[in-house]
Design a protein around this motif. Structure first.
Motif, PDB file in Angstrom:
ATOM      1  N   PHE A  50       0.852  -1.186   0.000  1.00  0.00           N
ATOM      2  CA  PHE A  50       0.000   0.000   0.000  1.00  0.00           C
ATOM      3  C   PHE A  50       0.894   1.244   0.000  1.00  0.00           C
ATOM      4  N   GLY A  51       0.785   2.063  -1.056  1.00  0.00           N
ATOM      5  CA  GLY A  51       1.549   3.316  -1.133  1.00  0.00           C
ATOM      6  C   GLY A  51       0.666   4.483  -0.747  1.00  0.00           C
ATOM      7  N   PRO A  52       0.040   5.129  -1.728  1.00  0.00           N
ATOM      8  CA  PRO A  52      -0.757   6.328  -1.435  1.00  0.00           C
ATOM      9  C   PRO A  52      -2.062   6.036  -0.681  1.00  0.00           C
ATOM     10  N   THR A  53      -2.510   4.787  -0.696  1.00  0.00           N
ATOM     11  CA  THR A  53      -3.756   4.452   0.000  1.00  0.00           C
ATOM     12  C   THR A  53      -3.452   3.867   1.373  1.00  0.00           C
ATOM     13  N   HIS A  54      -4.494   3.725   2.187  1.00  0.00           N
ATOM     14  CA  HIS A  54      -4.285   3.221   3.544  1.00  0.00           C
ATOM     15  C   HIS A  54      -5.127   1.978   3.806  1.00  0.00           C
ATOM     16  N   PRO A  55      -4.480   0.908   4.283  1.00  0.00           N
ATOM     17  CA  PRO A  55      -5.216  -0.355   4.464  1.00  0.00           C
ATOM     18  C   PRO A  55      -6.361  -0.275   5.477  1.00  0.00           C
ATOM     19  N   GLU A  59       9.688  12.594  -4.958  1.00  0.00           N
ATOM     20  CA  GLU A  59       9.478  11.207  -5.372  1.00  0.00           C
ATOM     21  C   GLU A  59       8.373  10.602  -4.520  1.00  0.00           C
ATOM     22  N   GLN A  60       7.866   9.452  -4.947  1.00  0.00           N
ATOM     23  CA  GLN A  60       6.757   8.818  -4.223  1.00  0.00           C
ATOM     24  C   GLN A  60       7.342   7.990  -3.078  1.00  0.00           C
ATOM     25  N   PHE A  61       7.671   8.705  -1.959  1.00  0.00           N
ATOM     26  CA  PHE A  61       8.360   8.036  -0.847  1.00  0.00           C
ATOM     27  C   PHE A  61       7.576   6.841  -0.294  1.00  0.00           C
ATOM     28  N   CYS A  62       6.233   6.912  -0.371  1.00  0.00           N
ATOM     29  CA  CYS A  62       5.428   5.820   0.173  1.00  0.00           C
ATOM     30  C   CYS A  62       5.779   4.497  -0.500  1.00  0.00           C
ATOM     31  N   PHE A  63       6.342   4.579  -1.709  1.00  0.00           N
ATOM     32  CA  PHE A  63       6.796   3.358  -2.387  1.00  0.00           C
ATOM     33  C   PHE A  63       8.322   3.232  -2.385  1.00  0.00           C
ATOM     34  N   THR A  64       9.015   4.337  -2.641  1.00  0.00           N
ATOM     35  CA  THR A  64      10.480   4.225  -2.787  1.00  0.00           C
ATOM     36  C   THR A  64      11.148   3.805  -1.478  1.00  0.00           C
ATOM     37  N   LYS A  65      10.465   4.036  -0.350  1.00  0.00           N
ATOM     38  CA  LYS A  65      11.037   3.605   0.930  1.00  0.00           C
ATOM     39  C   LYS A  65      10.801   2.119   1.216  1.00  0.00           C
ATOM     40  N   ILE A  66      10.015   1.466   0.372  1.00  0.00           N
ATOM     41  CA  ILE A  66       9.854   0.017   0.523  1.00  0.00           C
ATOM     42  C   ILE A  66      10.910  -0.647  -0.357  1.00  0.00           C
ATOM     43  N   SER A  67      11.771  -1.465   0.275  1.00  0.00           N
ATOM     44  CA  SER A  67      12.849  -2.085  -0.497  1.00  0.00           C
ATOM     45  C   SER A  67      12.456  -3.480  -0.964  1.00  0.00           C
ATOM     46  N   PRO A  68      13.087  -3.952  -2.046  1.00  0.00           N
ATOM     47  CA  PRO A  68      12.849  -5.324  -2.491  1.00  0.00           C
ATOM     48  C   PRO A  68      13.182  -6.333  -1.381  1.00  0.00           C
ATOM     49  N   VAL A  85      -0.078  -6.665   4.838  1.00  0.00           N
ATOM     50  CA  VAL A  85       0.137  -5.400   4.148  1.00  0.00           C
ATOM     51  C   VAL A  85       1.561  -4.949   4.390  1.00  0.00           C
ATOM     52  N   LEU A  86       2.199  -4.451   3.350  1.00  0.00           N
ATOM     53  CA  LEU A  86       3.528  -3.857   3.488  1.00  0.00           C
ATOM     54  C   LEU A  86       3.392  -2.385   3.153  1.00  0.00           C
ATOM     55  N   ASP A  87       3.700  -1.521   4.122  1.00  0.00           N
ATOM     56  CA  ASP A  87       3.648  -0.083   3.855  1.00  0.00           C
ATOM     57  C   ASP A  87       4.611   0.649   4.780  1.00  0.00           C
ATOM     58  N   VAL A  88       4.829   1.935   4.526  1.00  0.00           N
ATOM     59  CA  VAL A  88       5.738   2.715   5.372  1.00  0.00           C
ATOM     60  C   VAL A  88       4.996   3.932   5.920  1.00  0.00           C
ATOM     61  N   LYS A  89       5.513   4.455   7.026  1.00  0.00           N
ATOM     62  CA  LYS A  89       4.911   5.674   7.590  1.00  0.00           C
ATOM     63  C   LYS A  89       5.460   6.876   6.836  1.00  0.00           C
ATOM     64  N   GLU A  90       4.588   7.700   6.301  1.00  0.00           N
ATOM     65  CA  GLU A  90       4.981   8.951   5.660  1.00  0.00           C
ATOM     66  C   GLU A  90       3.923   9.968   6.035  1.00  0.00           C
TER      67      GLU A  90
END
Ligand SMILES: [Zn+2]
Length: 527
Positions: free
Chosen positions: A271-276, A311-320, A289-294
């Motif tokens: 989950f990037g821009p949306t919230h579970p 940049e879209q930190f909500c996604f770029t901060k999630i690493s492979p 769910v995998l997401d980061v706090k932003e």
């Protein structure tokens, strides 16, 4: 007169899949009813995978308002008793107004509340899931909810190439990099890195599946082909069957995540821009769910808004690596490969003595012990699931159930059958002992006992059976996605006609007793 109900949900993939829980619950309350479903033409195939739905009515994908009214007037000739609006927009309201029906309910969308939460970035700790909001309409109709997860039929519709691909790899992981908006899509190259690691470390077979998001399709073509399969626009029935056979799905906040939950395949959902918490998290038993706090999350309710940051930190901060870590855990510790029989106790394994409280009264039905032995030798986990409402009704204390079960289990053990688990529910909604008088989640056909067993014994319900002498057992099978078998022992004979006469129970096998059930399973389902 037949009870006719209309469910309205026009779009989209994920939301339609989430309505399957309500449809199933409605049918369990009224097995003789006929359920119609109104949706857009392009979702007809998806709705056809909802087993509880009897008839599908469609509107064109670009339906004009005039046309919509015409369809509504035509529909009114069916004379519905109940209209359940699970869309809650102007178009579904129009249909609702046109139709004459005794009961019309609309789900509490709570849109304003959710939009305010997004705007103020104040997300409540918990919030009803969309499935729960859909199921709330059943309260107005004075019905009970049992299923709380999506459920679709998987038709075992997989090709020989797929079969050989699946058998070649100890694990298969399906990546679904698409989503309804580009802003909801995690970087496909990073997905590819995670896939490569899983391939290397687990010899995992990797499957890529996207629907028609064009940008993703071209990016997908850049991923090198080795030990993987790629699908673009695989028809929904085939995709569902394929996902049912894979060990894990890795997806964005998208319909494919819900599709996986609906056939009990675990999902890791990014989950990037949306919230579970706002209602759309995947609802399967092992989903995560995998997401980061932003600070800027959630960006919008449905995730379509353009990102305003560099940049879209909500996604770029999630690493492979994070994806790999979660995936590894699931493959190693939550991979449900075992098959099981969930067997009712009274009336199925032993003679129903009506609130059995004396261990000396245990009397095995002829052939039932050998049947359990045979099933166990064929590799099935043997799990007893029993409603013991005698506790809530004040017939006996809970210790009595324990004592009887202990003796029951020892007697079986002495004859060579070791049960893998016994679960029982002491509750009843209308009991006399306060402590146990509740609407619980475990009384059959609610799924909690089976779900506990699934977690403890890593069981795949799709490969499993529920066997019992009551409609509650059969419905339990429906709720958890296992194949239901009715035995004619106990109260079984009394339910036969009801089961035979209802399309909803088309997949129920009726046999004389547990011995015949074991024979049926042995004949039809041994590998
Ligand atoms: Zn219970």
């Amino acid at each position: 007169m037949i009870n006719k109900a209309l469910i309205i949900r026009f779009s989209s993939l994920g939301d339609i899949i989430l309505t399957s829980s309500l449809a199933l619950n409605y049918k369990i309350n009224h097995p003789d009813s006929k359920i119609y479903f109104l949706t857009k033409e392009k979702f007809k195939k998806t709705v056809s995978l909802i087993d509880a739905v009897d008839e599908i009515v469609t509107i064109p994908d670009d339906c004009s308002f005039v046309n919509l009214c015409k369809i509504g007037m035509e529909l009114d000739k069916i004379n519905f008793n109940t209209v359940i609006d699970l869309h809650g927009n102007f178009r579904s309201l129009t249909i609702r107004k046109i139709l004459t029906a005794d009961h019309k309910v609309v789900y509490p969308k709570r849109r304003y509340e959710r939009i305010t939460a997004v705007k103020k970035k104040i997300i409540p700790e918990s919030y009803p899931h969309t499935i729960d909001l859909y199921n709330q309409t059943l309260i107005d109709l004075e019905m009970n909810s049992y299923s709380k997860r999506p459920n679709l039929v998987s038709t075992n519709n997989i090709s020989d190439t797929e079969k050989s691909f699946l058998s070649k790899h100890p694990h298969t992981v399906l990546f679904a990099p698409g989503a309804s908006y580009a802003t909801k899509q995690y970087d496909i190259q990073k997905f590819a890195q995670a896939a490569e690691t899983l391939q290397r470390e687990y010899n995992a077979g990797i499957i890529w599946a996207v629907t028609n998001e064009s940008e993703i399709v071209s990016e997908l073509s850049q991923i090198p082909e080795s030990s993987l399969m790629k699908y673009v626009n695989l028809p929904i029935t085939e995709l569902t069957s394929l996902i049912a056979k894979t060990d894990l799905v890795i997806a964005n906040d998208s319909g494919i995540g819900h599709l996986a939950s609906s056939v009990n395949t675990p999902v890791v959902s990014l989950f990037g821009p949306t919230h579970p918490v706002l209602g759309f998290s995947p609802k399967g038993q092992f989903d995560q769910v995998l997401d980061v706090k932003e600070y800027c999350r959630p960006c919008s309710l449905h995730g379509g808004k353009a990102c305003f940051r560099e940049e879209q930190f909500c996604f770029t901060k999630i690493s492979p690596e994070q994806i790999v870590n979660l995936a590894s855990y699931k493959l190693e510790h939550q991979n449900c490969r075992n098959k099981a029989v969930f067997v009712d106790r009274d009336g199925t394994i032993i003679v129903d003595k009506h609130f059995l409280s004396d261990p000396n009264e245990i009397e095995f039905i002829e052939g039932s012990v050998d049947a359990l032995k045979r099933l166990s030798e064929s590799g099935y986990k043997i799990v007893v699931v029993s409603n013991q409402s005698g506790v809530a009704r004040g017939k006996f204390p809970i210790e009595t159930v324990e004592k009887v079960n202990q003796e029951f289990s020892e007697k079986l053990s002495a004859r060579g059958v070791d049960l893998d688990a016994i679960y029982y529910c002491p509750h009843h909604p209308h009991g006399s002992v306060n402590q146990y008088t509740i609407k619980c989640g475990c009384r059959k056909p609610s799924p909690l006992m089976v779900e506990d067993a699934i977690e403890q014994l890593l069981i795949n319900p799709i490969e499993s059976f529920v066997i019992g002498d009551k409609l509650d057992d059969i419905n339990l099978g429906k709720v958890v996605g296992a194949k239901p078998i009715l035995v004619r022992t106990g109260y079984g004979r009394g339910f036969q006609e009801k089961i035979d006469s209802s399309r909803f129970y088309h997949d129920v096998k009726i046999v004389d007793n547990l011995a015949a059930a074991a024979e049926f399973i042995g004949d039809h389902h041994l590998d």
